[in-house]
Design a protein around this motif. Sequence first.
Motif, PDB file in Angstrom:
ATOM      1  N   ALA A 273      28.178  22.470  49.610  1.00 22.47           N
ATOM      2  CA  ALA A 273      28.092  23.067  48.281  1.00 22.47           C
ATOM      3  C   ALA A 273      28.750  22.162  47.242  1.00 22.47           C
ATOM      4  N   ARG A 274      28.303  22.301  46.005  1.00 24.49           N
ATOM      5  CA  ARG A 274      28.947  21.598  44.910  1.00 24.49           C
ATOM      6  C   ARG A 274      30.403  22.043  44.798  1.00 24.49           C
ATOM      7  N   SER A 275      31.228  21.164  44.265  1.00 28.07           N
ATOM      8  CA  SER A 275      32.661  21.462  44.143  1.00 28.07           C
ATOM      9  C   SER A 275      33.117  21.523  42.690  1.00 28.07           C
ATOM     10  N   ASP A 276      32.159  21.623  41.753  1.00 27.99           N
ATOM     11  CA  ASP A 276      32.506  21.559  40.331  1.00 27.99           C
ATOM     12  C   ASP A 276      32.331  22.902  39.629  1.00 27.99           C
ATOM     13  N   ALA A 277      32.490  23.999  40.350  1.00 25.05           N
ATOM     14  CA  ALA A 277      32.278  25.320  39.757  1.00 25.05           C
ATOM     15  C   ALA A 277      33.264  25.591  38.622  1.00 25.05           C
ATOM     16  N   HIS A 278      32.763  26.165  37.529  1.00 23.94           N
ATOM     17  CA  HIS A 278      33.617  26.622  36.432  1.00 23.94           C
ATOM     18  C   HIS A 278      34.074  28.065  36.657  1.00 23.94           C
ATOM     19  N   HIS A 279      33.326  28.760  37.500  1.00 25.22           N
ATOM     20  CA  HIS A 279      33.630  30.164  37.784  1.00 25.22           C
ATOM     21  C   HIS A 279      33.314  30.436  39.248  1.00 25.22           C
ATOM     22  N   ARG A 280      34.181  31.191  39.907  1.00 24.50           N
ATOM     23  CA  ARG A 280      33.967  31.600  41.301  1.00 24.50           C
ATOM     24  C   ARG A 280      34.325  33.069  41.445  1.00 24.50           C
ATOM     25  N   GLU A 281      33.597  33.750  42.317  1.00 26.91           N
ATOM     26  CA  GLU A 281      33.965  35.118  42.651  1.00 26.91           C
ATOM     27  C   GLU A 281      33.538  35.391  44.094  1.00 26.91           C
ATOM     28  N   PRO A 282      34.286  36.221  44.805  1.00 24.58           N
ATOM     29  CA  PRO A 282      33.971  36.467  46.216  1.00 24.58           C
ATOM     30  C   PRO A 282      32.696  37.283  46.375  1.00 24.58           C
ATOM     31  N   LEU A 283      31.983  37.016  47.452  1.00 26.40           N
ATOM     32  CA  LEU A 283      30.804  37.792  47.823  1.00 26.40           C
ATOM     33  C   LEU A 283      31.041  38.360  49.211  1.00 26.40           C
ATOM     34  N   HIS A 284      31.121  39.675  49.285  1.00 26.85           N
ATOM     35  CA  HIS A 284      31.316  40.336  50.570  1.00 26.85           C
ATOM     36  C   HIS A 284      30.077  41.154  50.901  1.00 26.85           C
ATOM     37  N   VAL A 285      29.521  40.919  52.067  1.00 26.09           N
ATOM     38  CA  VAL A 285      28.351  41.662  52.539  1.00 26.09           C
ATOM     39  C   VAL A 285      28.669  42.184  53.934  1.00 26.09           C
ATOM     40  N   ASP A 286      28.369  43.461  54.178  1.00 21.89           N
ATOM     41  CA  ASP A 286      28.589  44.033  55.506  1.00 21.89           C
ATOM     42  C   ASP A 286      27.296  44.643  56.025  1.00 21.89           C
ATOM     43  N   THR A 287      27.361  45.249  57.211  1.00 19.89           N
ATOM     44  CA  THR A 287      26.146  45.771  57.832  1.00 19.89           C
ATOM     45  C   THR A 287      25.543  46.914  57.010  1.00 19.89           C
ATOM     46  N   THR A 288      26.381  47.704  56.349  1.00 14.31           N
ATOM     47  CA  THR A 288      25.861  48.774  55.514  1.00 14.31           C
ATOM     48  C   THR A 288      25.049  48.210  54.353  1.00 14.31           C
ATOM     49  N   THR A 289      25.546  47.137  53.748  1.00 17.20           N
ATOM     50  CA  THR A 289      24.807  46.489  52.667  1.00 17.20           C
ATOM     51  C   THR A 289      23.450  46.000  53.155  1.00 17.20           C
ATOM     52  N   LEU A 290      23.421  45.360  54.325  1.00 11.34           N
ATOM     53  CA  LEU A 290      22.156  44.872  54.867  1.00 11.34           C
ATOM     54  C   LEU A 290      21.190  46.025  55.112  1.00 11.34           C
ATOM     55  N   PHE A 291      21.694  47.124  55.681  1.00 16.27           N
ATOM     56  CA  PHE A 291      20.840  48.285  55.944  1.00 16.27           C
ATOM     57  C   PHE A 291      20.269  48.836  54.640  1.00 16.27           C
ATOM     58  N   ARG A 292      21.114  49.018  53.652  1.00 17.65           N
ATOM     59  CA  ARG A 292      20.659  49.626  52.411  1.00 17.65           C
ATOM     60  C   ARG A 292      19.660  48.715  51.686  1.00 17.65           C
ATOM     61  N   TYR A 293      19.906  47.401  51.678  1.00 15.02           N
ATOM     62  CA  TYR A 293      18.972  46.505  51.001  1.00 15.02           C
ATOM     63  C   TYR A 293      17.644  46.442  51.752  1.00 15.02           C
ATOM     64  N   SER A 294      17.690  46.434  53.080  1.00 14.24           N
ATOM     65  CA  SER A 294      16.442  46.471  53.854  1.00 14.24           C
ATOM     66  C   SER A 294      15.656  47.732  53.536  1.00 14.24           C
ATOM     67  N   ALA A 295      16.355  48.865  53.433  1.00 21.54           N
ATOM     68  CA  ALA A 295      15.676  50.124  53.141  1.00 21.54           C
ATOM     69  C   ALA A 295      15.070  50.116  51.742  1.00 21.54           C
ATOM     70  N   LEU A 296      15.819  49.633  50.765  1.00 20.98           N
ATOM     71  CA  LEU A 296      15.334  49.634  49.385  1.00 20.98           C
ATOM     72  C   LEU A 296      14.135  48.710  49.191  1.00 20.98           C
ATOM     73  N   THR A 297      14.068  47.625  49.937  1.00 26.63           N
ATOM     74  CA  THR A 297      12.959  46.680  49.825  1.00 26.63           C
ATOM     75  C   THR A 297      11.879  46.927  50.877  1.00 26.63           C
TER      76      THR A 297
END
Length: 263
Positions: A152-176
């Motif tokens: 990945a590039r190392s010159d980010a001006h902004h960073r924020e964490p991304l957390h994904v769990d199994t519930t997120t995967l289930f819900r996104y699969s269902a919605l799509t």
Amino acid sequence: MTQQPAHSRILTDVIDPARARALQATLGLPQTLEAGSALPPFFHQIYFWDAQPSAQLGRDGHPAPGDFLPDMGLPRRMWAAGRLLFHAPLKAGIRAEKLSFVEGVTRKSGRSGPLAFVRLRHDIRQRGAVVLTEWQDLVYREDGGTAEHPPARSDAHHREPLHVDTTTLFRYSALTFNGHRIHYDAPYATQVEGYDGLVVHGPLLAQHLLLLGERMLQRPLTEASYRATAPLTLPQEAELCWADGAAWVRGPDGVQCMEAVMR
């Protein structure tokens, strides 16, 4: 009346605001969308389902190729990249039409064996006008094999964490209405397709990047493109990064999972 190209399909949907609010909840956003609201970028992915009976699904849970999508003779299918032009807001509570067609098919040979690429174009209309044009690049490959993952590039001006769990995967699969087993069937994901664990949806990563871009630019997007470069699997953590109109997902050990450019 819409002119329908060869090897194409038309799907219609009423852009249900309740479904859009469910996606907001899945993404950890306030549930604000009502009938008449302009949808955030990429929310159209939860509409226009291609619901097929179980008997017409492939081993991976996707609709079997050979009807709309061509059969490339390769068992693994992935969403590799995409581009979007936002002509006007897609609004909740209003019927919309999605015209899709196969724009191109190519074959190549890579380090992991033969590859096939299919490019799709989608035109989404609402009240007779095209509000969104989207291109999707799908890649087909054989089982097994490995690929090199770029840093990945190392010159980010902004960073924020991304957390994904199994519930997120289930819900996104269902919605799509995405039945791809790599997102919920761990034995299939690891033993058949060779991943380290359950795979985070490429479109879900793109969704986060486009929302980040809209926040950073502080205005609606007019154009965006993205490309998947490495899988993100659970329980891996990741970061969303931004610099000068570009966004990317930084995965474990500094690997770049997806990149996007917006304006």
